[in-house]
Design an enzyme around this catalytic site. Structure first.
Site, PDB file in Angstrom:
ATOM      1  N   HIS A 280      -2.218  -5.233   1.475  1.00  0.00           N
ATOM      2  CA  HIS A 280      -3.454  -6.010   1.410  1.00  0.00           C
ATOM      3  C   HIS A 280      -3.377  -7.576   0.704  1.00  0.00           C
ATOM      4  CE1 HIS A 280      -7.234  -6.824  -0.648  1.00  0.00           C
ATOM      5  NE2 HIS A 280      -6.832  -7.436  -1.538  1.00  0.00           N
TER       6      HIS A 280
ATOM      7  N   TYR B  73     -12.434  -1.403  -3.881  1.00  0.00           N
ATOM      8  CA  TYR B  73     -12.801  -1.654  -2.368  1.00  0.00           C
ATOM      9  C   TYR B  73     -14.562  -1.645  -2.328  1.00  0.00           C
ATOM     10  CZ  TYR B  73      -8.402  -2.158  -0.151  1.00  0.00           C
ATOM     11  OH  TYR B  73      -7.127  -2.367   0.307  1.00  0.00           O
TER      12      TYR B  73
ATOM     13  N   THR C 205      -5.531  -6.822  10.510  1.00  0.00           N
ATOM     14  CA  THR C 205      -5.810  -5.870   9.871  1.00  0.00           C
ATOM     15  C   THR C 205      -5.072  -4.767  10.822  1.00  0.00           C
ATOM     16  OG1 THR C 205      -8.062  -6.690   9.136  1.00  0.00           O
ATOM     17  CG2 THR C 205      -7.591  -4.290   8.991  1.00  0.00           C
TER      18      THR C 205
ATOM     19  N   ARG D 139       2.355  -6.500   8.963  1.00  0.00           N
ATOM     20  CA  ARG D 139       1.751  -5.370   9.657  1.00  0.00           C
ATOM     21  C   ARG D 139       2.023  -4.889  10.999  1.00  0.00           C
ATOM     22  NH1 ARG D 139      -4.197  -7.260   7.114  1.00  0.00           N
ATOM     23  NH2 ARG D 139      -4.371  -5.817   5.771  1.00  0.00           N
TER      24      ARG D 139
ATOM     25  N   PHE E 140     -15.231   3.360   7.193  1.00  0.00           N
ATOM     26  CA  PHE E 140     -13.907   3.679   6.771  1.00  0.00           C
ATOM     27  C   PHE E 140     -13.622   4.034   5.055  1.00  0.00           C
ATOM     28  CE2 PHE E 140     -14.075  -1.015   7.538  1.00  0.00           C
ATOM     29  CZ  PHE E 140     -13.580  -1.246   6.407  1.00  0.00           C
TER      30      PHE E 140
ATOM     31  N   GLU F 192     -10.028  -9.878  -7.893  1.00  0.00           N
ATOM     32  CA  GLU F 192      -8.967  -8.804  -7.831  1.00  0.00           C
ATOM     33  C   GLU F 192      -7.734  -8.680  -8.736  1.00  0.00           C
ATOM     34  OE1 GLU F 192     -10.029  -8.385  -2.949  1.00  0.00           O
ATOM     35  OE2 GLU F 192      -7.948  -9.167  -3.590  1.00  0.00           O
TER      36      GLU F 192
ATOM     37  N   ARG G 261      -2.070 -14.170   3.739  1.00  0.00           N
ATOM     38  CA  ARG G 261      -2.838 -13.365   4.909  1.00  0.00           C
ATOM     39  C   ARG G 261      -2.222 -13.714   6.444  1.00  0.00           C
ATOM     40  NH1 ARG G 261      -7.359 -10.668   3.851  1.00  0.00           N
ATOM     41  NH2 ARG G 261      -8.407 -10.824   5.708  1.00  0.00           N
TER      42      ARG G 261
ATOM     43  N   ASN H 253      -2.244   0.179   6.822  1.00  0.00           N
ATOM     44  CA  ASN H 253      -1.593  -1.171   7.358  1.00  0.00           C
ATOM     45  C   ASN H 253      -0.442  -1.896   6.348  1.00  0.00           C
ATOM     46  OD1 ASN H 253      -3.359  -2.125   5.779  1.00  0.00           O
ATOM     47  ND2 ASN H 253      -4.735  -3.118   7.170  1.00  0.00           N
TER      48      ASN H 253
ATOM     49  N   LYS I 171       0.793  -1.129   0.105  1.00  0.00           N
ATOM     50  CA  LYS I 171       0.009   0.002  -0.085  1.00  0.00           C
ATOM     51  C   LYS I 171       1.093   1.245  -0.002  1.00  0.00           C
ATOM     52  CE  LYS I 171      -4.255  -2.066   2.172  1.00  0.00           C
ATOM     53  NZ  LYS I 171      -4.981  -2.198   3.268  1.00  0.00           N
TER      54      LYS I 171
HETATM   55  P1  RTP Z   1      -7.104  -6.231   3.237  1.00  0.00           P
HETATM   56  O1  RTP Z   1      -8.433  -6.159   2.468  1.00  0.00           O
HETATM   57  O2  RTP Z   1      -6.700  -4.629   2.833  1.00  0.00           O
HETATM   58  O3  RTP Z   1      -6.290  -7.217   2.626  1.00  0.00           O
HETATM   59  O4  RTP Z   1      -7.181  -5.863   4.713  1.00  0.00           O
HETATM   60  P2  RTP Z   1      -8.453  -6.944   5.568  1.00  0.00           P
HETATM   61  O5  RTP Z   1      -9.012  -7.813   4.860  1.00  0.00           O
HETATM   62  O6  RTP Z   1      -7.311  -7.291   6.675  1.00  0.00           O
HETATM   63  O7  RTP Z   1      -9.250  -5.775   6.204  1.00  0.00           O
HETATM   64  P3  RTP Z   1     -10.692  -5.376   5.599  1.00  0.00           P
HETATM   65  O8  RTP Z   1     -11.834  -5.557   6.483  1.00  0.00           O
HETATM   66  O9  RTP Z   1     -10.902  -6.209   4.279  1.00  0.00           O
HETATM   67  O10 RTP Z   1     -10.261  -3.739   5.483  1.00  0.00           O
HETATM   68  C1  RTP Z   1      -9.878  -3.181   4.091  1.00  0.00           C
HETATM   69  C2  RTP Z   1      -8.941  -2.203   4.508  1.00  0.00           C
HETATM   70  O11 RTP Z   1      -9.765  -1.097   4.693  1.00  0.00           O
HETATM   71  C3  RTP Z   1      -8.873  -0.461   6.109  1.00  0.00           C
HETATM   72  N1  RTP Z   1      -9.512  -0.296   7.366  1.00  0.00           N
HETATM   73  N2  RTP Z   1      -9.826   0.679   8.139  1.00  0.00           N
HETATM   74  N3  RTP Z   1     -10.245   2.569   9.676  1.00  0.00           N
HETATM   75  C4  RTP Z   1     -10.903   1.370  10.008  1.00  0.00           C
HETATM   76  O12 RTP Z   1     -11.612   0.735  11.005  1.00  0.00           O
HETATM   77  C5  RTP Z   1     -10.404   0.457   8.794  1.00  0.00           C
HETATM   78  N4  RTP Z   1     -10.796  -0.969   8.852  1.00  0.00           N
HETATM   79  C6  RTP Z   1     -10.237  -1.202   7.939  1.00  0.00           C
HETATM   80  C7  RTP Z   1      -7.473  -1.020   6.163  1.00  0.00           C
HETATM   81  O13 RTP Z   1      -6.458  -0.462   5.281  1.00  0.00           O
HETATM   82  C8  RTP Z   1      -7.932  -2.544   5.725  1.00  0.00           C
HETATM   83  O14 RTP Z   1      -6.959  -3.165   5.272  1.00  0.00           O
HETATM   84 MG    MG Z   2      -9.998  -7.470   3.108  1.00  0.00          MG
END
Ligand code: RTP
Ligand code: MG
Length: 157
Positions: free
Chosen positions: A134, A68, A110, A121, A76, A145, A104, A131, A28
């Protein structure tokens, strides 16, 4: 590969079965900005995953919103898409046995504060949004994707 509509995979049913998978990884903008591309790629390669495609991109806001889209109702979403379009990112196709779960695990939780030691992370994430990386979360999302950023000619076999 066997996959039911409930998202159950052969791997869940029979854990000793391994499958060669592909997953979409993004380094990122927060990590690119801090010069961490090589460091994170080294961690990826040392985990046993193989890079099959890779490029640097700078997403427009609309492209980040498209990527996204699944999160468009989340609080968010605006911050996330602004961040993801704020600077260059590296997108990569990773391949290996159970690549989705392996990557992962390498990324960690996350929220960097909750991530396990030695994960990307934990080591490099700044906060729950910035973080550093992705990774796709399931075979169907991985396929979608990967196709969002790569055509077949850009992925080596
Ligand atoms: P990613 O998709 O980026 O691999 O991350 P992830 O599965 O661990 O998390 P996801 O729930 O899919 O969230 C996608 C991305 O959104 C941002 N985020 N911000 N401010 C917040 O509470 C929040 N929660 C998520 C993060 O960049 C996260 O990786
Ligand atoms: Mg995700």
């Amino acid at each position: 590969m066997f996959r039911s509509t409930a998202g159950i995979t052969a791997q869940n049913i029979c854990p000793e079965v391994t499958m060669t998978e592909r997953t979409l990884a993004i380094i990122k903008p927060d990590a690119v900005k801090r010069g961490l591309v090589g460091t994170i790629l080294k961690m990826i390669e040392e985990s046993g995953l193989t890079v099959r495609g890779m490029k640097m991109i700078h997403m427009t806001r609309a492209q980040a919103e498209g990527f996204y889209a699944v999160h468009k109702e989340r609080p968010f979403f605006a911050g996330l898409t602004e961040f993801m379009s704020s600077g260059p990112a590296v997108v990569a196709v990773l391949e290996g046995e159970n690549a989705i779960a392996v990557y992962r695990e390498l990324m960690g939780n996350t929220a960097p504060a909750k991530a396990a030691p030695d994960t990307i992370r934990k080591l490099y994430g700044l906060d729950v949004e910035k973080n550093s990386c992705h990774g796709s979360d399931a075979p169907l999302t991985a396929a979608t994707e990967i196709a969002y950023f790569f055509n077949n000619l850009e992925i080596s076999s």
